[in-house]
Write an enzyme that holds these catalytic residues in place. Structure first.
Site, short mmCIF file in Angstrom:
data_model
loop_
_atom_site.label_atom_id
_atom_site.label_comp_id
_atom_site.label_asym_id
_atom_site.label_seq_id
_atom_site.Cartn_x
_atom_site.Cartn_y
_atom_site.Cartn_z
N GLY A 46 29.07 14.76 -62.16
CA GLY A 46 29.39 16.11 -62.59
C GLY A 46 29.65 16.98 -61.38
O GLY A 46 29.21 16.65 -60.27
N GLN A 51 30.09 24.82 -56.69
CA GLN A 51 29.87 23.82 -55.63
C GLN A 51 31.09 23.68 -54.71
O GLN A 51 30.98 23.10 -53.63
CB GLN A 51 29.54 22.45 -56.23
N CYS A 98 22.19 15.43 -56.13
CA CYS A 98 23.19 16.49 -56.21
C CYS A 98 24.13 16.37 -55.02
O CYS A 98 23.68 16.17 -53.89
CB CYS A 98 22.49 17.84 -56.21
N LEU A 99 25.43 16.52 -55.26
CA LEU A 99 26.41 16.44 -54.17
C LEU A 99 26.20 17.56 -53.15
O LEU A 99 26.62 17.44 -52.00
CB LEU A 99 27.84 16.50 -54.72
N HIS A 140 21.82 20.18 -65.42
CA HIS A 140 21.96 20.21 -63.96
C HIS A 140 23.19 21.03 -63.56
O HIS A 140 23.13 21.90 -62.70
CB HIS A 140 22.05 18.78 -63.42
N GLU A 141 24.33 20.74 -64.22
CA GLU A 141 25.58 21.43 -63.86
C GLU A 141 25.53 22.90 -64.27
O GLU A 141 26.00 23.76 -63.53
CB GLU A 141 26.79 20.73 -64.48
N HIS A 144 23.95 25.21 -61.82
CA HIS A 144 24.80 25.64 -60.69
C HIS A 144 25.52 26.95 -61.01
O HIS A 144 25.83 27.72 -60.10
CB HIS A 144 25.84 24.57 -60.37
ZN LIG Z 1 24.31 19.48 -58.42
#
Ligand SMILES: [Zn+2]
Length: 180
Positions: A46, A51, A98-99, A140-141, A144
């Site tokens: 995701g 981000q 997480c990226l 999670h997304e 953000h």
């Molecule tokens: Zn993340």
């Protein structure tokens, strides 16, 4: 299409509350394509607009479940604009990464079953129901979009340890750890 640069903690842009999507025109379509391409390039499940430095309430998700050989393959891509969770039930603990926090992972307590109201990439309204991994990814997304990272949901000690590991991972990756 173009690959976008994924911001990493502690970039302050990861902490902003994103703006609602109101224009579903050509520029937004290109942006969504770039977001999906970047998610695949970064091998994420995701990616949220903040981000990549865009203050927009849109996330893309592809669970990429493993095939018979165990390799993650592209599946259905969900584009969720202006998403809102309308129902929550049960709890689940999932190990998340997480990226924007490369090199670490931690167990996070999430809702196991949820319902969501959202608009697709063309602005059409939908509802969906999600459980387990899909529900975890959505939460999670969506975090953000409100400037929240999963480490914020850990207890104080776990959080401190995770961020210490992160600083070390960044250091080992040859990156200068920016001041917190
Ligand atoms: Zn993340």
């Amino acid at each position: 299409m173009a690959l976008l640069r994924v911001l990493t903690h502690p970039d302050p842009r990861l902490r902003l509350v994103a703006e609602r999507v109101t224009d579903f025109g050509e520029a937004f379509q290109t942006f969504v394509d770039d977001l999906v391409e970047t998610m695949y390039a970064e091998v994420g499940r995701g990616l949220a607009a903040p981000q990549v430095g865009a203050s927009l309430r849109v996330v893309v998700i592809d669970l990429r479940r493993p095939d018979e050989g165990g390799k993650l393959v592209p599946g259905d891509v969900f584009v969720l604009a202006n998403p809102e969770i309308t129902f929550r039930e049960g709890e689940i603990v999932w190990r998340e990464g997480c990226l924007s926090l490369p090199g670490i992972a931690a167990e996070v307590l999430r809702t196991e079953h949820l319902k969501l109201r959202y608009q697709d990439r063309l602005g059409e309204h939908h509802v969906l129901e999600a459980r387990d991994l899909f529900a975890v990814c959505i939460q999670h997304e969506l975090d953000h979009l409100d400037g929240t990272l999963y480490v914020d949901r850990l207890g104080p000690l776990e959080r401190a340890l995770a961020l210490q590991d992160y600083t070390e991972a960044q250091h080992l990756a040859g990156r200068q750890a920016p001041p917190a």
